[in-house]
Design an enzyme around this catalytic site. Structure first.
Site, PDB file in Angstrom:
ATOM      1  N   GLY A   1      34.683  43.639  37.504  1.00  0.00           N
ATOM      2  CA  GLY A   1      34.163  42.332  37.901  1.00  0.00           C
ATOM      3  C   GLY A   1      35.218  41.452  38.562  1.00  0.00           C
ATOM      4  CG  HIS A   2      34.043  37.441  39.659  1.00  0.00           C
ATOM      5  ND1 HIS A   2      33.258  36.466  40.208  1.00  0.00           N
ATOM      6  CD2 HIS A   2      33.746  37.435  38.339  1.00  0.00           C
ATOM      7  CE1 HIS A   2      32.555  35.890  39.267  1.00  0.00           C
ATOM      8  NE2 HIS A   2      32.820  36.451  38.130  1.00  0.00           N
ATOM      9  CG  ASN A   3      38.458  35.829  39.521  1.00  0.00           C
ATOM     10  OD1 ASN A   3      37.300  35.523  39.778  1.00  0.00           O
ATOM     11  ND2 ASN A   3      39.463  35.509  40.301  1.00  0.00           N
TER      12      ASN A   3
END
Lengths: 353, 353, 353
Positions: B251-253
């Site tokens: 996922g993001h980050n």
């Protein structure tokens, strides 16, 4: 899209090979196949499960495929096709219908395809736009390679096998006859193999090049975005008739026995050996270096952590509950071993007579 | 495919960098690498696990790679390569073998590729058919972009990194040197971010545009159809030496520390921070906004629901059982908290002396 | 990449539609959006969760988006945008920022695309390199089909919908307006349907051709490498505003109600009916032929094995523990039913008074 089919023509096309007796008006026009409860006056429906026999009275279908036991009830309401196995007859009908209504891929190699030296593409095969065919690859009679396909060097696609748009078949991997491979599938990426090497304080992973390939039998279907890794030394093998749903991971050197079927999101780790006629439900995980004998059935979301040497159904999933109940039970579960000790202590203090 | 390799030439190529002593006939012809139990008279095999030492007596291999402790047993049966770490030596051998036998991608940009203004492609790089290279993208020396690749605007591929056919590297995403990215990988799709907005009776999801990118270090390998989302504001980061298997969601980050490795079907939710030298087994889920310190190992199919601040192995998977036993235990599990209450009541009535 | 934006211009662009009051220096130059703790003197940050209000004092941001309750604290430190819902205002800002900084796809059909007879592509649409557009397909105004896209015969892409590079939309499948489809998505592959047929000792699987399609509403976003299968007879349906993360499997004839959102690695089996405003956490599995009413929320990695007819949160995941503790508890879990029997026996011997 062609016009309606005549009911009598449908039965005449299928009955010689698959049986089925038409009772009723052979001239009825059929425009679609539909579930019993959505069928209209130009639909064919089917009744496979006797539990739904009550729907026979209310369906609007022009014709219903039924087993001999439902013959009278079906005929009382209109046309019927009486077949020993209505679901199987229906399956055959969907195939006939699809063949009748779907466009056929153009035979020949699209001008935009890149075909390397030594590749052999049968004159009756269809190779779509922007397909890459590597050196020495073979495309069999009637095979279809959809747009954006990648057929690596020395790979092979058997007679009548169809690759949807955007399928990757890496070097030296082979699929047999009459297969269906859906969009996004990757066959023959590297298996996940590394040797650890300590360098100072760090452990690095040194790649083990994956020198095997993937061998796939006849009549295999592979769902969208599923991945089948090539073997490390020997090959990864899918035997005849295997059916894989979407987004499945098959690790290196796995063997899946004939006619086994796996639902979506299943993961099979490296070197697992799965027997014939096995099934696994969605999200199940089979760990590596295990053996499952024939006719083993794994429930959805279950993790197989040991070999299974006896046919049957195996399960291991946490039961769903409302969140508050689950929280209480899950918290207690973390003390389960202690509960058992406490129970033992009680039993000692209060022995059975 | 080249002909056999001479055993002495193999050892001469590897020993200067990686050690290893040949004992036996340097002129033996080698045609393949094989497991001990499948090896034939022109195979090299290896013995890494002393538990399999008994196979030394029966293997048909021309030569076996062994540790010093197995030297005598190995030499008694034929040629041997004695190395401190046979598995690591074998890994190096697979790399040498692959380099010897595999076709090298053609240097240069295929005529069908589309290269936008301002892209810089090194003269020694290979850009295959139907590759898109966006404005300002950089392809480093010796890098290989397989057919159907997509390199977005401002993206970068480091020296010697190889992208298999059909890899997507979206705008502004970067991968370092010596990486391997398998077919179907998507790097830099949008993270999953929405702000809820109530409109009348409905709650709508308003998109949060994902303005970060993905930064990938050196020596990273990413398995087929794995997805690594771009960051929302800051970047998603994979440090050097990370190894990801197939069908993994990052996922993001997220940040994954150096030399951590994840097996197939793992899911890592947004903003999780994973340390160095961590591992996760197949199908594990790591929830978002958590921290795992270095050297944390997560068992297959386990859900990480809280930060883990102490190195070690962590597990949480339901044990598999035959279906009937599982059903009984799962049903009881839903009453576990009540069982505990009953146990407490009993303990009160029958206190420990 | 354009230069800095003037703070006053940003607020002037958004406030008419979304509210928000600027307090402070309208001439501040803004170069990026950033989290509070990473912001610098040219960043806009936001404070959505009052728990992080203490970061207001320390952030270096040029401007912070805050709720009215934080107005004074925000203004005390510099410029502020006061909005009723700071997170939602921030979401709108990311959209404005992305529109300002990202390249716009070139309108028109790339010379390398293949467009079959009868396809209708709006003059304002963008069709990238190596896109296939099948016979009778429709591409709406302002729609963007990224490189390597596949739009099957009779498929339709609505106004303003953007397909990232390498998306497959199979024949007759439709997506509405303002949708976003990420790279690697496969819409309309065959559902997993077979009729068993006994042949001698073997059971074979006979394919049921999947004659339905996929219908997707407006404002739907679909994450990378997610798969949505076409229906068997009727269609698979995603209603307006549905948001799917990456690597999700949606089986044939599933219906997902409006504004429902699913996290990565979720699997939804065939014919499940999911209500409006539902959510599912990462790795959850919803079995087939079930119904979930509106506003049902499924915890990550939970398996839905029965219909859920009451709104709420539902869970079923095994709690994580250190490996040794887990092993003891898991072993005991396999005897849980027996423990219950033992507890019952004890209760009989030691009845409550």
């Amino acid at each position: 899209m062609p016009g309606p089919a005549r009911l009598g023509d449908i039965v005449a096309a299928l009955a010689p090979a698959f049986g089925g007796e038409l009772v009723g008006d052979a001239d009825l026009p059929i425009t679609r196949l539909a579930p019993l409860d959505e069928a209209d006056a130009t639909s064919i429906a089917f009744l496979a499960n006797p539990r739904y026999a009550s729907q026979l009275a209310s369906t609007q279908a022009a014709c219903v495929i039924v087993a001999p036991a439902q013959r009278d009830a079906a005929v009382a309401r209109g046309a019927a096709i009486v077949a020993d196995n209505p679901y199987l007859w229906f399956a055959r009908l969907t195939q006939w219908w699809a063949a009748r209504t779907r466009a056929v891929a153009a035979v020949g190699v699209h001008a935009s395809a890149v075909v390397e030296a030594g590749a052999r593409i049968h004159a009756t095969a269809s190779v779509g736009p922007w397909v890459y065919v590597g050196a020495g690859a073979e495309i069999g009679p009637g095979a279809v390679i959809g747009p954006h396909g990648h057929i690596g060097a020395g790979a092979a696609v058997g007679e009548g096998t169809r690759l949807a748009p955007r399928v990757t078949l890496m070097d030296a991997c082979r699929i047999g006859a009459r297969g269906i491979v859906h969009s996004g599938v990757v066959i023959g990426a590297d298996g996940f193999g590394f040797a650890p090497e300590v360098r100072g304080d760090d452990q690095h992973w040194v790649k083990i090049e994956q020198l095997g390939a993937v061998l796939i039998g006849d009549d295999v279907e592979i769902g969208a975005n599923t991945c089948i890794d090539r073997g490390a030394l020997a090959d990864t093998v899918l035997e005849d008739g295997v059916k894989l749903d979407n987004l499945i991971q098959v690790g290196h050197n796995v063997r899946i026995g004939a006619h086994s079927a796996m639902a979506g999101c299943v993961g099979i780790a490296g070197s697992a050996k799965i027997g014939r006629h096995c099934t696994a439900g969605g999200g199940a995980i089979i760990l590596g270096h295990l053996e499952l004998v024939d006719h083993v059935h794994i429930t959805a979301h279950t993790v197989v952590t040991r070999s299974i040497l006896k046919p049957g159904q195996y399960s291991g999933l946490f039961p769903i509950d409302d969140n508050a109940s689950w929280e209480k039970n899950a918290a207690t579960l973390r003390q389960l071993h202690t509960l058992r000790e406490r129970l033992r202590a009680l039993e000692k203090r209060s022995p059975a007579p």
